[in-house]
Design a protein around this motif. Structure first.
Motif, PDB file in Angstrom:
ATOM      1  N   LEU A 154       0.805  -1.224   0.000  1.00 59.54           N
ATOM      2  CA  LEU A 154       0.000   0.000   0.000  1.00 59.54           C
ATOM      3  C   LEU A 154       0.837   1.272   0.000  1.00 59.54           C
ATOM      4  O   LEU A 154       0.441   2.276  -0.584  1.00 59.54           O
ATOM      5  CB  LEU A 154      -0.922   0.013   1.222  1.00 59.54           C
ATOM      6  N   SER A 155       1.969   1.251   0.669  1.00 65.20           N
ATOM      7  CA  SER A 155       2.765   2.463   0.863  1.00 65.20           C
ATOM      8  C   SER A 155       4.048   2.417   0.051  1.00 65.20           C
ATOM      9  O   SER A 155       4.522   1.322  -0.312  1.00 65.20           O
ATOM     10  CB  SER A 155       3.115   2.630   2.348  1.00 65.20           C
ATOM     11  N   PRO A 156       4.657   3.584  -0.222  1.00 64.67           N
ATOM     12  CA  PRO A 156       5.965   3.587  -0.888  1.00 64.67           C
ATOM     13  C   PRO A 156       7.000   2.780  -0.110  1.00 64.67           C
ATOM     14  O   PRO A 156       7.774   2.021  -0.707  1.00 64.67           O
ATOM     15  CB  PRO A 156       6.333   5.074  -0.936  1.00 64.67           C
ATOM     16  N   GLU A 157       6.997   2.943   1.218  1.00 60.49           N
ATOM     17  CA  GLU A 157       7.954   2.201   2.039  1.00 60.49           C
ATOM     18  C   GLU A 157       7.734   0.700   1.912  1.00 60.49           C
ATOM     19  O   GLU A 157       8.688  -0.087   1.820  1.00 60.49           O
ATOM     20  CB  GLU A 157       7.828   2.617   3.504  1.00 60.49           C
ATOM     21  N   GLY A 158       6.439   0.301   1.915  1.00 59.75           N
ATOM     22  CA  GLY A 158       6.112  -1.108   1.775  1.00 59.75           C
ATOM     23  C   GLY A 158       6.538  -1.668   0.428  1.00 59.75           C
ATOM     24  O   GLY A 158       7.042  -2.792   0.331  1.00 59.75           O
ATOM     25  N   GLN A 159       6.339  -0.880  -0.628  1.00 61.95           N
ATOM     26  CA  GLN A 159       6.736  -1.321  -1.960  1.00 61.95           C
ATOM     27  C   GLN A 159       8.242  -1.552  -2.047  1.00 61.95           C
ATOM     28  O   GLN A 159       8.709  -2.554  -2.597  1.00 61.95           O
ATOM     29  CB  GLN A 159       6.303  -0.286  -3.016  1.00 61.95           C
ATOM     30  N   TYR A 160       9.006  -0.610  -1.509  1.00 66.69           N
ATOM     31  CA  TYR A 160      10.466  -0.748  -1.562  1.00 66.69           C
ATOM     32  C   TYR A 160      10.929  -1.967  -0.767  1.00 66.69           C
ATOM     33  O   TYR A 160      11.804  -2.726  -1.216  1.00 66.69           O
ATOM     34  CB  TYR A 160      11.137   0.516  -1.032  1.00 66.69           C
ATOM     35  N   GLU A 161      10.336  -2.162   0.422  1.00 63.93           N
ATOM     36  CA  GLU A 161      10.737  -3.312   1.228  1.00 63.93           C
ATOM     37  C   GLU A 161      10.408  -4.616   0.521  1.00 63.93           C
ATOM     38  O   GLU A 161      11.244  -5.522   0.416  1.00 63.93           O
ATOM     39  CB  GLU A 161      10.035  -3.274   2.596  1.00 63.93           C
ATOM     40  N   ILE A 216       6.487   4.205 -14.714  1.00 63.09           N
ATOM     41  CA  ILE A 216       5.861   2.918 -14.427  1.00 63.09           C
ATOM     42  C   ILE A 216       5.736   2.822 -12.917  1.00 63.09           C
ATOM     43  O   ILE A 216       6.736   2.686 -12.199  1.00 63.09           O
ATOM     44  CB  ILE A 216       6.681   1.742 -14.973  1.00 63.09           C
ATOM     45  N   ILE A 217       4.515   2.895 -12.418  1.00 59.27           N
ATOM     46  CA  ILE A 217       4.262   2.945 -10.982  1.00 59.27           C
ATOM     47  C   ILE A 217       4.077   1.541 -10.423  1.00 59.27           C
ATOM     48  O   ILE A 217       3.511   0.671 -11.078  1.00 59.27           O
ATOM     49  CB  ILE A 217       3.010   3.797 -10.695  1.00 59.27           C
ATOM     50  N   GLY A 218       4.534   1.326  -9.206  1.00 58.49           N
ATOM     51  CA  GLY A 218       4.314   0.060  -8.523  1.00 58.49           C
ATOM     52  C   GLY A 218       5.432  -0.934  -8.746  1.00 58.49           C
ATOM     53  O   GLY A 218       6.521  -0.605  -9.221  1.00 58.49           O
ATOM     54  N   ALA A 219       5.145  -2.193  -8.415  1.00 59.75           N
ATOM     55  CA  ALA A 219       6.167  -3.236  -8.454  1.00 59.75           C
ATOM     56  C   ALA A 219       6.756  -3.444  -9.842  1.00 59.75           C
ATOM     57  O   ALA A 219       7.950  -3.733  -9.971  1.00 59.75           O
ATOM     58  CB  ALA A 219       5.570  -4.549  -7.936  1.00 59.75           C
ATOM     59  N   SER A 220       5.949  -3.284 -10.885  1.00 58.01           N
ATOM     60  CA  SER A 220       6.445  -3.527 -12.245  1.00 58.01           C
ATOM     61  C   SER A 220       7.592  -2.595 -12.612  1.00 58.01           C
ATOM     62  O   SER A 220       8.525  -2.989 -13.310  1.00 58.01           O
ATOM     63  CB  SER A 220       5.312  -3.373 -13.261  1.00 58.01           C
ATOM     64  N   GLY A 221       7.524  -1.365 -12.154  1.00 52.78           N
ATOM     65  CA  GLY A 221       8.615  -0.438 -12.413  1.00 52.78           C
ATOM     66  C   GLY A 221       9.732  -0.576 -11.399  1.00 52.78           C
ATOM     67  O   GLY A 221      10.923  -0.584 -11.743  1.00 52.78           O
ATOM     68  N   LEU A 222       9.357  -0.701 -10.130  1.00 56.44           N
ATOM     69  CA  LEU A 222      10.340  -0.702  -9.052  1.00 56.44           C
ATOM     70  C   LEU A 222      11.252  -1.920  -9.114  1.00 56.44           C
ATOM     71  O   LEU A 222      12.460  -1.818  -8.857  1.00 56.44           O
ATOM     72  CB  LEU A 222       9.618  -0.648  -7.710  1.00 56.44           C
ATOM     73  N   LEU A 223      10.712  -3.080  -9.447  1.00 60.01           N
ATOM     74  CA  LEU A 223      11.545  -4.274  -9.553  1.00 60.01           C
ATOM     75  C   LEU A 223      12.610  -4.124 -10.636  1.00 60.01           C
ATOM     76  O   LEU A 223      13.755  -4.551 -10.454  1.00 60.01           O
ATOM     77  CB  LEU A 223      10.683  -5.508  -9.834  1.00 60.01           C
ATOM     78  N   LEU A 224      12.242  -3.506 -11.753  1.00 59.58           N
ATOM     79  CA  LEU A 224      13.228  -3.284 -12.814  1.00 59.58           C
ATOM     80  C   LEU A 224      14.294  -2.290 -12.361  1.00 59.58           C
ATOM     81  O   LEU A 224      15.492  -2.500 -12.583  1.00 59.58           O
ATOM     82  CB  LEU A 224      12.546  -2.766 -14.082  1.00 59.58           C
ATOM     83  N   GLY A 225      13.858  -1.191 -11.734  1.00 61.57           N
ATOM     84  CA  GLY A 225      14.802  -0.180 -11.299  1.00 61.57           C
ATOM     85  C   GLY A 225      15.756  -0.699 -10.243  1.00 61.57           C
ATOM     86  O   GLY A 225      16.979  -0.527 -10.337  1.00 61.57           O
ATOM     87  N   MET A 226      15.203  -1.351  -9.206  1.00 67.26           N
ATOM     88  CA  MET A 226      16.038  -1.887  -8.145  1.00 67.26           C
ATOM     89  C   MET A 226      16.877  -3.063  -8.643  1.00 67.26           C
ATOM     90  O   MET A 226      18.021  -3.255  -8.218  1.00 67.26           O
ATOM     91  CB  MET A 226      15.166  -2.323  -6.967  1.00 67.26           C
ATOM     92  N   GLY A 227      16.318  -3.838  -9.569  1.00 70.15           N
ATOM     93  CA  GLY A 227      17.068  -4.951 -10.144  1.00 70.15           C
ATOM     94  C   GLY A 227      18.271  -4.484 -10.939  1.00 70.15           C
ATOM     95  O   GLY A 227      19.343  -5.098 -10.889  1.00 70.15           O
TER      96      GLY A 227
END
Length: 257
Positions: A96-103, A164-175
């Motif tokens: 739900l939260s940005p912090e939660g998504q990153y974790e 790209i908002i959410g896990a689909s974007g964040l996983l690529l960026g962090m990956g």
């Protein structure tokens, strides 16, 4: 629950599996596509993920049985003509939260890295806000070489006018910060209903990229099942909102929990 819990259900050895993510999002395009792959190719559940970052609710099915909010990781071994291994992340929610998504994304990347994953595909929808006659598939990639390859598969590269908002974007960026490379595929959809046609278009492109074969005929039935799940979740969220807005001293006897 004070922190995210990952329950590993079985021990398995995988050979540099390709990681596919498809959590709920716009039109549930990616989720429909990935659920269909899991069903058609017989992927095996490897892990369940529970987190305090997920919505504070459970789902209830037609038989009155609850389902927790969770993510699930499935695997395939030696699939397709290339005999490759796959890890597929699905679920009924995102953080739900940005912090939660990153974790969560960090923990998921930790997990798939342990199995040797270096290549990522994230799946989602691209909302138009209006009817779509022919569902196009848009994409973005972590490097120019991957982007050039995408253009050979009838995919339109996403322009610089949006992220790209959410896990689909964040996983690529962090990956990418870990040396992983990958692609996001987005099926064009009006965005206001569960879109099986967009899922079918996205799945066709993904199967071409991965050299896999999956029958797409039953996708509409899966879309109907997903609509029921989302309707229940939305109804529960509205009940929570209504109860919060209720004047002090009044009770809504229809609310349970």
């Amino acid at each position: 629950m004070k922190e995210t819990v990952i329950n590993i259900l079985e021990e398995v050895e995988l050979n540099q599996p390709i990681f596919i993510e498809a959590l709920p999002g716009i039109g549930h395009v990616g989720k429909l596509a990935a659920d269909h792959i899991i069903e058609e190719l017989g992927a095996v559940k490897l892990a369940e993920i529970y987190s305090p970052s997920f919505p504070p609710q459970v789902l209830v099915d037609e038989d009155g049985i609850i389902e927790n909010m969770k993510n699930e990781l499935h695997y395939l071994k030696s699939a397709g003509e290339d005999k490759k291994d796959y890890l597929i992340l699905v679920g009924n929610t995102q953080g739900l939260s940005p912090e939660g998504q990153y974790e969560l994304c960090g923990l998921i990347l930790d997990l798939v890295e342990k199995y040797g994953a270096k290549e990522l595909y994230t799946l989602g929808g691209l909302a138009t806000g209006q009817p779509v006659e022919t569902c196009a598939v848009f994409s973005a990639a972590t490097n120019k070489e991957l982007a050039k390859n995408l253009e050979q598969h009838e995919v339109t590269l996403r322009s610089a006018d949006g992220g790209i908002i959410g896990a689909s974007g964040l996983l690529l960026g962090m990956g990418s910060l870990r040396g992983m490379e990958g692609v996001c595929l987005m099926g064009e959809t009006p965005g206001y209903f569960i879109d099986a046609e967009a899922a079918k278009a996205l799945l066709t492109v993904l199967m071409s990229l991965l050299n896999l074969e999956v029958d797409t005929e039953s996708l509409e039935e899966r879309a109907r099942e997903t609509r029921k799940m989302i309707s229940k979740a939305q109804q529960m969220e509205q009940e929570m909102i209504d109860r919060t807005a209720m004047p002090p001293g009044e009770e809504d006897l229809r609310y349970i929990g």
